[in-house]
Motif scaffolding. Sequence first.
Motif, PDB file in Angstrom:
ATOM      1  N   HIS B   6     -23.742 -39.946   8.984  1.00  0.00           N
ATOM      2  CA  HIS B   6     -22.318 -40.080   9.255  1.00  0.00           C
ATOM      3  C   HIS B   6     -21.569 -40.395   7.954  1.00  0.00           C
ATOM      4  CE1 HIS B   6     -19.285 -42.231  12.139  1.00  0.00           C
ATOM      5  NE2 HIS B   6     -18.723 -41.269  11.456  1.00  0.00           N
ATOM      6  N   TYR B   7     -22.078 -41.363   7.220  1.00  0.00           N
ATOM      7  CA  TYR B   7     -21.435 -41.755   5.965  1.00  0.00           C
ATOM      8  C   TYR B   7     -21.543 -40.650   4.919  1.00  0.00           C
ATOM      9  CZ  TYR B   7     -20.585 -46.658   7.128  1.00  0.00           C
ATOM     10  OH  TYR B   7     -20.109 -47.802   7.666  1.00  0.00           O
ATOM     11  N   ARG B   9     -21.898 -37.469   5.213  1.00  0.00           N
ATOM     12  CA  ARG B   9     -21.032 -36.319   5.495  1.00  0.00           C
ATOM     13  C   ARG B   9     -19.586 -36.639   5.154  1.00  0.00           C
ATOM     14  NH1 ARG B   9     -22.652 -32.199   9.104  1.00  0.00           N
ATOM     15  NH2 ARG B   9     -20.662 -32.281  10.172  1.00  0.00           N
ATOM     16  N   ALA B  10     -19.190 -37.903   5.355  1.00  0.00           N
ATOM     17  CA  ALA B  10     -17.823 -38.285   4.997  1.00  0.00           C
ATOM     18  C   ALA B  10     -17.643 -38.246   3.483  1.00  0.00           C
ATOM     19  CB  ALA B  10     -17.518 -39.673   5.531  1.00  0.00           C
ATOM     20  N   TYR B  11     -18.664 -38.690   2.754  1.00  0.00           N
ATOM     21  CA  TYR B  11     -18.553 -38.679   1.296  1.00  0.00           C
ATOM     22  C   TYR B  11     -18.509 -37.253   0.753  1.00  0.00           C
ATOM     23  CZ  TYR B  11     -19.066 -43.635   0.304  1.00  0.00           C
ATOM     24  OH  TYR B  11     -18.838 -44.972   0.195  1.00  0.00           O
ATOM     25  N   PRO B  17     -20.975 -26.373   0.176  1.00  0.00           N
ATOM     26  CA  PRO B  17     -22.300 -26.822   0.617  1.00  0.00           C
ATOM     27  C   PRO B  17     -23.417 -26.523  -0.379  1.00  0.00           C
ATOM     28  CG  PRO B  17     -21.458 -25.069   2.017  1.00  0.00           C
ATOM     29  CD  PRO B  17     -20.337 -25.474   1.136  1.00  0.00           C
ATOM     30  N   LYS B  27     -40.641 -44.510  -2.454  1.00  0.00           N
ATOM     31  CA  LYS B  27     -41.294 -45.522  -3.277  1.00  0.00           C
ATOM     32  C   LYS B  27     -42.588 -45.931  -2.595  1.00  0.00           C
ATOM     33  CE  LYS B  27     -40.800 -49.944  -5.363  1.00  0.00           C
ATOM     34  NZ  LYS B  27     -40.593 -51.293  -4.873  1.00  0.00           N
ATOM     35  N   GLU B 158     -40.605 -47.703   0.663  1.00  0.00           N
ATOM     36  CA  GLU B 158     -39.224 -47.427   0.996  1.00  0.00           C
ATOM     37  C   GLU B 158     -38.907 -45.952   0.803  1.00  0.00           C
ATOM     38  OE1 GLU B 158     -36.449 -49.187  -1.637  1.00  0.00           O
ATOM     39  OE2 GLU B 158     -35.005 -49.489  -0.046  1.00  0.00           O
ATOM     40  N   VAL B 160     -35.426 -43.580   0.270  1.00  0.00           N
ATOM     41  CA  VAL B 160     -33.986 -43.673   0.049  1.00  0.00           C
ATOM     42  C   VAL B 160     -33.400 -42.271   0.057  1.00  0.00           C
ATOM     43  CG1 VAL B 160     -32.194 -44.332  -1.580  1.00  0.00           C
ATOM     44  CG2 VAL B 160     -34.170 -45.794  -1.277  1.00  0.00           C
ATOM     45  N   PRO B 167     -23.451 -42.791  -1.920  1.00  0.00           N
ATOM     46  CA  PRO B 167     -24.420 -43.777  -2.400  1.00  0.00           C
ATOM     47  C   PRO B 167     -25.808 -43.511  -1.805  1.00  0.00           C
ATOM     48  CG  PRO B 167     -23.115 -44.726  -0.646  1.00  0.00           C
ATOM     49  CD  PRO B 167     -22.607 -43.330  -0.842  1.00  0.00           C
ATOM     50  N   PHE B 169     -28.980 -44.550   0.561  1.00  0.00           N
ATOM     51  CA  PHE B 169     -29.234 -45.352   1.750  1.00  0.00           C
ATOM     52  C   PHE B 169     -30.729 -45.487   1.952  1.00  0.00           C
ATOM     53  CE2 PHE B 169     -25.067 -43.560   2.516  1.00  0.00           C
ATOM     54  CZ  PHE B 169     -24.380 -44.633   3.023  1.00  0.00           C
ATOM     55  N   SER B 170     -31.134 -46.668   2.281  1.00  0.00           N
ATOM     56  CA  SER B 170     -32.545 -46.901   2.570  1.00  0.00           C
ATOM     57  C   SER B 170     -32.817 -46.535   4.025  1.00  0.00           C
ATOM     58  CB  SER B 170     -32.845 -48.374   2.316  1.00  0.00           C
ATOM     59  OG  SER B 170     -34.209 -48.588   2.443  1.00  0.00           O
TER      60      SER B 170
END
Lengths: 213, 191
Positions: B6-7, B9-11, B17, B27, B158, B160, B167, B169-170
């Motif tokens: 969601h985030y 796609r907004a960024y 594309p 990691k 992890e 990411v 940014p 995201f983990s």
Amino acid sequence: MVGVIRRMNKLTALVRIRSGPGAAVLPQDVTRIHMEFGHKFDGGHMGPRCDEFPLAIASCQQKFWRDALPRLKYWNPAIPMVVNRTTNQEGPATLTLYFREPGATLSSEVPQPSSSSEGFSKAPAPAEGERVLMIDMKNRHSTAILKEFMDKSGAVAVKPTAQDEADLAAVEELEARSKIDEARVRKMNEAAKREKQMIAQAHSEAAAIKAAL
Amino acid sequence: MASLNHYLRAYEVGRPPAVVKYEVAVKVRTNKSGPVIRNRIRLPFPVKTDTRIGVICSEDSPLMVEAQQLGAVAVGEESLFESIRQGNIPFNKLICHVDSQDALRKANLGKILGPKGLMPSQKTKTITSDLKATVQELIGADEYKERAGVNHPKALDEVVLSSTNGPGFSLNGSFHPTDPALKPEHLQSVM
């Protein structure tokens, strides 16, 4: 996990996309949004990108697209928002809103171009049961565009929650602190650089005196 | 995963594309004392031309003549050990014939040769029965050592996900939208 605090700060900064100008929920009948403007801000194309402070033009380029549109996209994830950037600075700068006609059902087969930075995604003609509303963005600033957009689309601004407000305060405080730190570190670096320069100059002068003797 | 998408796609709204790049960083936690891959690789053209080879083989044997003909700069057994002890090391690669293996062990040269990486050993294939093949391989080949290439993950630490303008995201491995109204199909249309 590495750098927990740094990462936490990044997550807190996501509040910038949840609230601010452009954080609004569009009504159900908005089907898609199309924007078209030039790559650069001359020729009246600052509109999609610039705030209303003429002095800050260069720093607030891409304002509407960079700031308001991601927020709109966040609150309306299912609505396609296509940006068509062109190299023609004399061309139009428009924002097109597509609405579903009352009672009409749209076919899901409507072809939808994706965003382009080379002007290949012209605003598509409205499909059957769709009407369009165009906002001219030329020679206008992002706040004015956003105001007209909110009025004409009937979007409802999202009020930030208490948590969001707290996050925003935290982010702003962090930014203010980072500005202070930045100035301090710059001062330190400049002092170190100056000292190094002076030492180098003294060395070269000493070498010149030695050579003269 | 859903709210992350969601985030992101907004960024990335309004970006062509094909330009947007999504990156996944994984990691893994590994043992620090992992195995090391060490071998020689023979390239079509030699990368090093300053190879000087020393050969340990029994003195006054046909092997010694063969080694000298192959271009070894120092050949011998006890005489060679003596010169090494005196610090006279004219070679940067040292090989040993299998027959002289015991003599080498008795000579106790590990302290001098070890730190220089010259100590012949089975593992580095510098103790050999075929001098000619080994010398040829040493001349044209170069050694490599790879520690990071060996992956023995103890645990996945992890994952990411990040995108060009957004940014990182983990990921926690599940698809749980924080917003109950958000459906997966909302995140599948054209951005």
